[in-house]
Design a protein around this motif. Structure first.
Motif, PDB file in Angstrom:
ATOM      1  N   ALA A 241       1.207  -3.675   9.128  1.00 18.63           N
ATOM      2  CA  ALA A 241       0.803  -3.530   7.724  1.00 18.63           C
ATOM      3  C   ALA A 241      -0.033  -2.287   7.455  1.00 18.63           C
ATOM      4  O   ALA A 241      -0.167  -1.874   6.309  1.00 18.63           O
ATOM      5  CB  ALA A 241       0.023  -4.766   7.293  1.00 18.63           C
ATOM      6  N   ASP A 242      -0.583  -1.650   8.477  1.00 20.82           N
ATOM      7  CA  ASP A 242      -1.511  -0.540   8.257  1.00 20.82           C
ATOM      8  C   ASP A 242      -0.910   0.843   8.521  1.00 20.82           C
ATOM      9  O   ASP A 242      -1.632   1.819   8.550  1.00 20.82           O
ATOM     10  CB  ASP A 242      -2.760  -0.737   9.110  1.00 20.82           C
ATOM     11  CG  ASP A 242      -2.440  -0.840  10.590  1.00 20.82           C
ATOM     12  OD1 ASP A 242      -1.270  -1.085  10.933  1.00 20.82           O
ATOM     13  OD2 ASP A 242      -3.363  -0.691  11.408  1.00 20.82           O
ATOM     14  N   ASP A 243       0.397   0.943   8.692  1.00 17.60           N
ATOM     15  CA  ASP A 243       1.020   2.230   8.985  1.00 17.60           C
ATOM     16  C   ASP A 243       2.059   2.556   7.900  1.00 17.60           C
ATOM     17  O   ASP A 243       3.171   2.039   7.918  1.00 17.60           O
ATOM     18  CB  ASP A 243       1.678   2.196  10.364  1.00 17.60           C
ATOM     19  CG  ASP A 243       2.108   3.563  10.841  1.00 17.60           C
ATOM     20  OD1 ASP A 243       2.493   4.413  10.006  1.00 17.60           O
ATOM     21  OD2 ASP A 243       2.069   3.792  12.063  1.00 17.60           O
ATOM     22  N   ALA A 244       1.680   3.409   6.957  1.00 17.07           N
ATOM     23  CA  ALA A 244       2.541   3.728   5.819  1.00 17.07           C
ATOM     24  C   ALA A 244       3.852   4.374   6.251  1.00 17.07           C
ATOM     25  O   ALA A 244       4.912   4.089   5.673  1.00 17.07           O
ATOM     26  CB  ALA A 244       1.798   4.641   4.847  1.00 17.07           C
ATOM     27  N   ASP A 245       3.810   5.231   7.278  1.00 16.96           N
ATOM     28  CA  ASP A 245       5.020   5.903   7.739  1.00 16.96           C
ATOM     29  C   ASP A 245       6.016   4.890   8.296  1.00 16.96           C
ATOM     30  O   ASP A 245       7.206   4.931   7.976  1.00 16.96           O
ATOM     31  CB  ASP A 245       4.665   6.956   8.797  1.00 16.96           C
ATOM     32  CG  ASP A 245       5.867   7.755   9.244  1.00 16.96           C
ATOM     33  OD1 ASP A 245       6.642   8.212   8.376  1.00 16.96           O
ATOM     34  OD2 ASP A 245       6.040   7.915  10.474  1.00 16.96           O
ATOM     35  N   LEU A 246       5.528   3.963   9.126  1.00 13.18           N
ATOM     36  CA  LEU A 246       6.418   2.946   9.680  1.00 13.18           C
ATOM     37  C   LEU A 246       6.914   1.983   8.605  1.00 13.18           C
ATOM     38  O   LEU A 246       8.054   1.520   8.656  1.00 13.18           O
ATOM     39  CB  LEU A 246       5.722   2.168  10.809  1.00 13.18           C
ATOM     40  CG  LEU A 246       5.538   2.917  12.131  1.00 13.18           C
ATOM     41  CD1 LEU A 246       4.825   2.044  13.148  1.00 13.18           C
ATOM     42  CD2 LEU A 246       6.868   3.407  12.687  1.00 13.18           C
ATOM     43  N   LEU A 247       6.077   1.684   7.620  1.00 11.47           N
ATOM     44  CA  LEU A 247       6.507   0.816   6.526  1.00 11.47           C
ATOM     45  C   LEU A 247       7.654   1.454   5.740  1.00 11.47           C
ATOM     46  O   LEU A 247       8.598   0.769   5.321  1.00 11.47           O
ATOM     47  CB  LEU A 247       5.337   0.490   5.598  1.00 11.47           C
ATOM     48  CG  LEU A 247       4.322  -0.511   6.155  1.00 11.47           C
ATOM     49  CD1 LEU A 247       3.084  -0.552   5.275  1.00 11.47           C
ATOM     50  CD2 LEU A 247       4.938  -1.886   6.303  1.00 11.47           C
TER      51      LEU A 247
END
Length: 187
Positions: A153-159
């Motif tokens: 939930a805390d990694d915008a790139d992976l999201l």
């Protein structure tokens, strides 16, 4: 006339040794408190990030998010892959072991190459948490892009990569599956 010869000398006064002993104890205390002569990792000053690597022959895929690099175990940081034995449905509605499929996808990404991980911290099982690559290909992002792992939930790139895999119906997103944390709670 000569003074009489003394056979015995009087004992040294304990007061003569008190000052040097106090000074030596003070110096030792200052050295201990400042960390002089103390191993660097004893007081928690070990490096926060470490590079772990293994040659291709030493790399083993444990599951969809865990690698063995020689004698060290590293979990891919920021990803959640299904557990072995977790069932998912493919696009045709057939059930398969999506945990094993995720491990196979990670194995294809490693592809018999040496692995390098930047490890920062440990998980609750003591495994290193790392950002890993094999032959220049990032494994964490590759697994999410292929649709075989969910982004933390805390990694915008992976999201963003997860959203793209979902839109393209890749990997887990091709059919139906339960979230890995739901599977763990059931078992």
């Amino acid at each position: 006339m000569r003074s009489p010869r003394r056979i015995f000398r009087p004992a040294a006064s304990p007061r003569r040794w008190r000052t040097p002993a106090l000074v030596a104890a003070g110096v030792a205390m200052v050295a201990l408190l400042s960390g002089i002569g103390v191993p660097p990792d004893l007081m928690g000053s070990a490096p926060r990030e470490q590079d772990w690597s293994a040659l291709a022959a030493e790399v083993r895929v444990v599951d969809g998010e865990t690698l063995r690099l020689g004698d060290r175990t590293v979990r891919l940081a920021g990803v959640e892959a299904p557990e072995r034995g977790e069932n998912c449905a493919d696009a045709a509605g057939r059930w398969f072991d999506c945990g094993a499929a995720a491990a196979e996808a990670l194995s294809r990404l490693v592809n018999g190459r040496s692995v390098v991980c930047l490890v920062a911290g440990r998980d609750r099982f003591g495994r290193g948490l790392g950002l890993c690559s094999a032959g220049g290909a990032e494994l964490n992002a590759g697994l999410v892009t292929a649709g075989w792992a969910l982004a933390g939930a805390d990694d915008a790139d992976l999201l963003a990569k997860e959203a793209e895999a979902r839109r393209a119906a890749r990997g887990l997103w091709a059919g139906g599956f339960g979230r890995p944390e739901d599977w763990r709670q059931r078992n």
